[in-house]
Design a protein around this motif. Sequence first.
Motif, PDB file in Angstrom:
ATOM      1  N   ARG A 104       3.358   1.700  -1.593  1.00 26.21           N
ATOM      2  CA  ARG A 104       3.493   0.528  -0.718  1.00 26.21           C
ATOM      3  C   ARG A 104       3.944   0.956   0.672  1.00 26.21           C
ATOM      4  O   ARG A 104       3.503   0.391   1.690  1.00 26.21           O
ATOM      5  N   THR A 105       4.812   1.931   0.733  1.00 24.67           N
ATOM      6  CA  THR A 105       5.251   2.447   2.031  1.00 24.67           C
ATOM      7  C   THR A 105       4.082   3.059   2.799  1.00 24.67           C
ATOM      8  O   THR A 105       3.953   2.901   4.019  1.00 24.67           O
TER       9      THR A 105
ATOM     10  N   THR B  52       2.002   0.316   4.133  1.00 23.73           N
ATOM     11  CA  THR B  52       2.655  -0.310   5.281  1.00 23.73           C
ATOM     12  C   THR B  52       2.480   0.534   6.544  1.00 23.73           C
ATOM     13  O   THR B  52       2.239   0.003   7.633  1.00 23.73           O
ATOM     14  N   TYR B  53       2.601   1.854   6.408  1.00 26.67           N
ATOM     15  CA  TYR B  53       2.456   2.719   7.570  1.00 26.67           C
ATOM     16  C   TYR B  53       1.007   2.717   8.069  1.00 26.67           C
ATOM     17  O   TYR B  53       0.748   2.671   9.281  1.00 26.67           O
TER      18      TYR B  53
ATOM     19  N   THR C 201       6.553  -9.224  -2.255  1.00 30.22           N
ATOM     20  CA  THR C 201       5.787  -8.132  -1.642  1.00 30.22           C
ATOM     21  C   THR C 201       4.457  -8.631  -1.097  1.00 30.22           C
ATOM     22  O   THR C 201       3.959  -8.124  -0.090  1.00 30.22           O
TER      23      THR C 201
ATOM     24  N   CYS D 259      -4.628   7.430   4.638  1.00 30.99           N
ATOM     25  CA  CYS D 259      -3.547   6.646   4.031  1.00 30.99           C
ATOM     26  C   CYS D 259      -3.993   6.001   2.724  1.00 30.99           C
ATOM     27  O   CYS D 259      -3.212   5.927   1.755  1.00 30.99           O
TER      28      CYS D 259
ATOM     29  N   GLU E 234      -0.330   8.331  -4.893  1.00 31.57           N
ATOM     30  CA  GLU E 234       0.992   7.873  -5.306  1.00 31.57           C
ATOM     31  C   GLU E 234       0.897   6.842  -6.417  1.00 31.57           C
ATOM     32  O   GLU E 234       1.732   6.832  -7.343  1.00 31.57           O
TER      33      GLU E 234
ATOM     34  N   GLU F 292       6.503   2.180  -5.000  1.00 31.50           N
ATOM     35  CA  GLU F 292       7.200   1.991  -3.737  1.00 31.50           C
ATOM     36  C   GLU F 292       6.685   2.964  -2.677  1.00 31.50           C
ATOM     37  O   GLU F 292       6.517   2.601  -1.518  1.00 31.50           O
ATOM     38  N   ARG F 293       6.440   4.205  -3.073  1.00 35.80           N
ATOM     39  CA  ARG F 293       5.890   5.164  -2.119  1.00 35.80           C
ATOM     40  C   ARG F 293       4.480   4.753  -1.674  1.00 35.80           C
ATOM     41  O   ARG F 293       4.119   4.880  -0.507  1.00 35.80           O
TER      42      ARG F 293
ATOM     43  N   GLU G 192       5.154 -10.210   2.146  1.00 38.89           N
ATOM     44  CA  GLU G 192       5.392  -9.167   3.136  1.00 38.89           C
ATOM     45  C   GLU G 192       4.074  -8.569   3.639  1.00 38.89           C
ATOM     46  O   GLU G 192       3.918  -8.287   4.831  1.00 38.89           O
TER      47      GLU G 192
END
Length: 819
Positions: free
Chosen positions: A614-615, A618-619, A648, A597, A604, A611-612, A651
């Motif tokens: 950050r996703t 997060t995963y 963010t 990851c 990315e 955003e990708r 978060e």
Amino acid sequence: AMVRAALDPLHITNGTGNGGTLGWDIFDLTGMEDDGKEDGEGNNDIDDKTEQLRKRSEKLRASLGEMEGTLWTKLAGYHVRNGEFELARSVYEEAMEKVSRVRDFSIVFDDYIRFEEGVIEALMEMMNDNIDDEEDSDNEDMNNNQDQQKKEETLEADAFSTTSSQTMVKDKNTEDLDILLGDFTLNKKKNDGEDDINADVELALARAENLTSRRPLLLNRVLLRQNPHNVGEWLKRASLFLQNVINASCNNDNGNHDQEDGTDTSSKDAINSAIGALEEAVQTVKAPKATNGSPADLYEKLSQVHEYYNHDIPAASKVYERICQPNPEYNFQDVDDLARCYASWAELNLRAEQWDEALSVARRAISRPSSYQQKIHKEDASSWNNSINTLNKSNNTKVVKTLYRSNRLWNLLLDLEESLGTVQTTRDAYNAAIELGVATPSQILNFASYLTDRKYFEEAFSAYEKGVHAFPFPHPGAKLLWKSYLLAFQNRYGGSKVARTRELFDRCLEICPPDLCCEFYLSYGTFEETYGLTKRALGVYEKMCTSIPNNIKNNEKYSSYQLYIAKTIKYLGITATRPLYERAIAALEDSDAARTCLDYARVEASLHEMERARTVYTYGAQLADPRRDPEYWKEWHDFEVANGNEETFREMLRIKRGVQAAFSTVNYNAAEMGAGAPKVDTLTDDQALQMIEEREGVKAKENETIGGFVKGKRTAEMKDLDEVERRAAKLRKVTAGLVAATQTCEDDEEEIDIDNLDEGDANEIGGTEELEEEHNDKGSKTKGVGQSTTNPSISVQGISTKAVPDAVFGSLASQIKGQ
């Protein structure tokens, strides 16, 4: 009666076997009674007691046990007190030859040494007494000489007064001659006595020195009486005799030679004693009972004595001929023992530079089928057939019948065939070993290498085929054979026979276990990149990733995905790796998936897809425990500091707290926690928030948050953590302005509009005034970074563009630049 009581084992052991002292007291009293007798008294009694002691000694040894050595010393002491020193010595010698315990031997030997030391001390005292007597006699002689001189002076004075002076002179001369002859006779007797004493002292010293030097041999004999099948002790006995040869050779270097060839009699005797000990050993030791060595060691040592000490090669060869025959004189229990004798015999001939004899011995060692004998070259056929037929006539024992399957002998034969034989005989020997099923993977590799060096390539590949058929997976040698086979085939043909090479790789990978196939996939992929197609190479790497299990050591599955992704970036571009990263994250373990990851998020971010990225962070956060993977959270922390905002960042902290709560019940040991690893320096939450505020040009209210952006005071409705997170989500949706109108629901989970809230709803959320202040602050912060407000009709301005990175296009980037 006293002797009879002493000879009774019940008296000696006090009837209990516990070693009473009654018998020993009687022995002591019996010896002391004879001390006061004169010579010739009680001789008959002494002889009777001695005879009785000797007759009963064997019977007593069986019942005395550990007191055997003490009994022998008592018997020898009895003879010493009677002045029978030679009988005492014979008793000591007999005791050391019959005792079977080291403890008893030590008792007897120590008492024997003390006896010899006592004899030497007594002789030395006698010598000192004689020296004192000589000094006294010398003083008396001096006084007598002075008196004689005075008498002579008086006689001379009288002689002048007489008339016959001639007669007086004659008498005087006669008297002087008598005096001189008398002194000479006396001195001669004294000198003879001194010589006898000196000779006795030298003899006693020689006996003591000889006894001390014999101690290792005597002790070795005791150990052999305990276990006559101890091979190590027999070898040690021969070495002790040969040590005397070395000592004698040192004396010969000093010039003391007794024979013309430089070897004195003592050396010859020592060598013969060593040979005799080894011959006795091979007659005594039985193969099933042999300990501390192998019976083959005895024959090897015997041959070495003939070779190195007697310099007699034929005699050394005859030692092996006695056992290396169809009917050996010694029955070995293990096949390897007989094989060692054959191998030692061949090595003896090699050292003697008898090459043909060495090769003949190696061929005689193995019995081969008649089909193999027909393949032998004509020049060697006669010698082979004669030796084999002779060996096949009488293979009676199991050892001789199974000798042809000995790996030791096959290795010897194949080495000698390569060195001394012809190409044809060497090929036949290797093929026979493979047909009989006695070949090893190393022998097959040597055979293939031998053929390759002589340009027999197809025969070498045929040898490899036989090898992989004889040693399939999961045999440890199968991997080595396949690797050598594939490498030799590629070195020979390169890219000229691609289809055949692919067939070999496919055969290997079809039967190879998953935990051993990584190296073959790498070789296959490299071959396809060099001589094949890129698509095939990527397909090989993809199959490698799916075939390797997760429980393999050294993270081979993770490394295979890394290689696959790197090759994809090289040939197809970086954007083609997105599905590969997703498949890798799904297939790998948690720790490796978290590392993947991170790599995916970096890709990315390099494409400016924040955003990708950050996703992905997060995963991957659900797979990385902050206690074990602080690097993951540090990298995400640095990413949000560099590219995120306060929302963010909050978060990220919320997710981190949730992950910590999820992993709170998991325990790790010190090694898993990374004990001793360097500490990762990261910004604190306050420092990171301050950096974001300075970059965005806003300032947060200090009274709203306390360390970690958590409110210091909560209402009763906000005590539940889930309720707090739900309300925070509603506030984020309000400040983003994504919904124009609000809808009311019972669980307050939908988005709301601050402007349309009534007083009750505002109080439920936490107060209208507080919400408005937060709404104004959020709006000012979002406007400060160029984001749109809650009114969707307001247009966004000040948008800038950036060039697309070259990594997106992969190998097409160079073509675009050229155009």
